[in-house]
Scaffold this motif. Structure first.
Motif, PDB file in Angstrom:
ATOM      1  N   THR A  69      -1.176   3.429  -4.573  1.00 48.22           N
ATOM      2  CA  THR A  69      -1.866   2.155  -4.384  1.00 48.22           C
ATOM      3  C   THR A  69      -2.738   2.213  -3.136  1.00 48.22           C
ATOM      4  OG1 THR A  69       0.025   1.237  -3.181  1.00 48.22           O
ATOM      5  CG2 THR A  69      -0.094   0.799  -5.546  1.00 48.22           C
ATOM      6  N   SER A  70      -3.834   1.488  -3.199  1.00 53.35           N
ATOM      7  CA  SER A  70      -4.768   1.411  -2.075  1.00 53.35           C
ATOM      8  C   SER A  70      -4.235   0.429  -1.038  1.00 53.35           C
ATOM      9  CB  SER A  70      -6.138   0.942  -2.591  1.00 53.35           C
ATOM     10  OG  SER A  70      -6.029  -0.391  -3.073  1.00 53.35           O
ATOM     11  N   SER A 130      -5.161  -2.459  -0.620  1.00 48.30           N
ATOM     12  CA  SER A 130      -5.046  -3.786  -1.242  1.00 48.30           C
ATOM     13  C   SER A 130      -4.009  -3.818  -2.355  1.00 48.30           C
ATOM     14  CB  SER A 130      -6.411  -4.229  -1.777  1.00 48.30           C
ATOM     15  OG  SER A 130      -6.880  -3.304  -2.733  1.00 48.30           O
ATOM     16  N   ALA A 147       0.833  -1.197   0.000  1.00 48.13           N
ATOM     17  CA  ALA A 147       0.000   0.000   0.000  1.00 48.13           C
ATOM     18  C   ALA A 147       0.872   1.252   0.000  1.00 48.13           C
ATOM     19  CB  ALA A 147      -0.905   0.007   1.237  1.00 48.13           C
ATOM     20  N   ASP A 187      -3.826  -2.019  -5.101  1.00 51.68           N
ATOM     21  CA  ASP A 187      -4.329  -1.672  -6.428  1.00 51.68           C
ATOM     22  C   ASP A 187      -4.091  -0.204  -6.752  1.00 51.68           C
ATOM     23  OD1 ASP A 187      -5.474  -4.222  -6.871  1.00 51.68           O
ATOM     24  OD2 ASP A 187      -7.181  -3.664  -5.616  1.00 51.68           O
ATOM     25  N   TYR A 188      -3.893   0.088  -8.045  1.00 47.72           N
ATOM     26  CA  TYR A 188      -3.850   1.466  -8.527  1.00 47.72           C
ATOM     27  C   TYR A 188      -4.633   1.540  -9.829  1.00 47.72           C
ATOM     28  CZ  TYR A 188      -0.540   0.203 -12.181  1.00 47.72           C
ATOM     29  OH  TYR A 188       0.037  -0.360 -13.286  1.00 47.72           O
TER      30      TYR A 188
END
Length: 141
Positions: free
Chosen positions: A59-60, A62, A40, A64-65
């Motif tokens: 990124t989050s 989790s 993250a 993800d981006y």
């Protein structure tokens, strides 16, 4: 249905139609470390080579981006996080309506080390079933 529910539903449908017709593409992915755990708070930059415009994301929780609305063209992605090697990926050719998935695996290292990956093969749009293509002015004429 009440009047407000109908208006809200109509506005939602019209917004989907409007977004679906934009001549844009999207880059999305996930960032993990060498053990496969998601990371993250990674800074991700997408630079359009032709215009020089840089879009930034992080990124989050989790890992993800997403860059949801990008102009089609060639892009360079740079991924940075303190305590990990920076990664640069060049030659990403984004087409109209394409959702390109670019995942990264960070290696532990000093912040002065940098890894550069050059893309040579076209990206597979595995996120959607749509096809898009940039048509040059000469081809249209």
């Amino acid at each position: 249905m009440t009047r407000y529910v109908r208006i809200s539903f109509l506005a939602l449908i019209l917004s989907w139609i409007g977004v679906a017709q934009l001549p844009t593409g999207q880059i999305t992915g996930i960032v993990t470390d060498s053990t496969g755990a998601t990371v993250a708070g990674v800074d991700v930059e997408a630079q359009n080579i032709a215009t020089g415009i840089v879009s930034k994301a992080a990124t989050s929780a989790s890992g993800d981006y997403t860059f949801p609305v990008l102009t089609p063209g060639k892009y360079t992605l740079v991924v940075r996080k303190a305590g990990f090697e920076s990664i640069t990926r060049t030659g990403i050719d984004l087409e109209v309506s394409q959702v390109a998935r670019i995942d990264f695996t960070l290696k532990v290292g000093s912040t002065r080390e940098m890894v550069e990956v050059k893309a040579t093969t076209p990206l597979l749009d595995s996120a959607t079933a749509s096809l898009g293509q940039v048509i040059e002015t000469r081809a249209v004429s």
